[in-house]
Structures are given as C-alpha cells and as structure tokens.
Scaffold this motif. Structure first.
Motif: not given
Length: 127
Positions: A17-27
């Motif tokens: 398993s792996l978990r990828l993350s995606c951080a957004a710069s705004e709401d």
C-alpha cells in the motif's frame, strides 16, 4: 490561482500500500479534484475524481483497491492505494478545477478537463 502539490510517492511491493497526498493552496471545497496517472509512452489516464459533494468515482480498473478522501480542515486530498500491482507503477498527478466535475463525452467520468495540475509523484511497484 489554485496550486496543488503531490507527495507520498515511492516504492512498494506488489500487494502493498501507499498513500498519496495532494495539498491545495486554497479552499478546494468548491473544486472538482482528482488523480490521474501516466506511464511513459502511454496516454495519461484518470484514476478517480472527488466531487464537491464529498463522494468519489473511480476508473473501472481500480476495482475497490484505491480510495480517494479529503481532509477538509487541512485541505488535503488523499489517494489510498492498496493491493498494488506492478501495472500501477506510474507518475501520479493531482488536479483541480473549479465547480462540478465535467464529463467529457468519450473520456469517461474520471477524466474531466482539469486546469490545475501538480508536478506529480512517482509510484514504483516491484515484485
């Protein structure tokens, strides 16, 4: 303009398993968001999308192995990948587009015309 940054890629063994993350710069509450992947020499393909309603849709080949979720407080989109297969090796991209997820005829429901893409994070699955 919205910016998204992926992280969490790496190496895993088949079945892992792996978990990828995606951080957004705004709401991103009012954004269609999603994950796509690309292998050199092949067309980029949609993995899944996360709707403004909080639900998600997936490509047919996911077959329950992947889950897209979102931390609304931290504004991070996740892609939890379980039971990884060799063919899951690819560059994974996060993307966002204001409004509802648009279905383009002939492209299925997990490949909307995103306008904001991250730089990608590499996933390599080995036997």
């Amino acid at each position: 303009q919205m910016h998204v940054v992926e992280s969490g890629g790496g190496s895993a063994q088949a079945g892992g398993s792996l978990r990828l993350s995606c951080a957004a710069s705004e709401d991103s509450d009012q954004y269609c968001m999603g994950w796509s992947r690309e292998v050199p020499g092949r067309e980029r393909e949609g993995v899944g999308v996360f709707y403004t309603s909080g639900s998600a849709s997936y490509a047919h080949w996911v077959k329950g192995r992947f889950t897209i979720s979102k931390d609304k407080v931290k504004n991070i989109l996740f892609l939890q990948m379980n039971n990884l297969k060799l063919e899951d090796s690819a560059m994974y991209y996060c993307a966002a587009e204001p409004g509802p997820c648009i279905v383009v005829p002939g492209r299925g429901n997990v490949d909307p015309p995103f306008g904001n893409w991250g730089q990608g994070t590499q996933v390599t699955v080995s036997s």
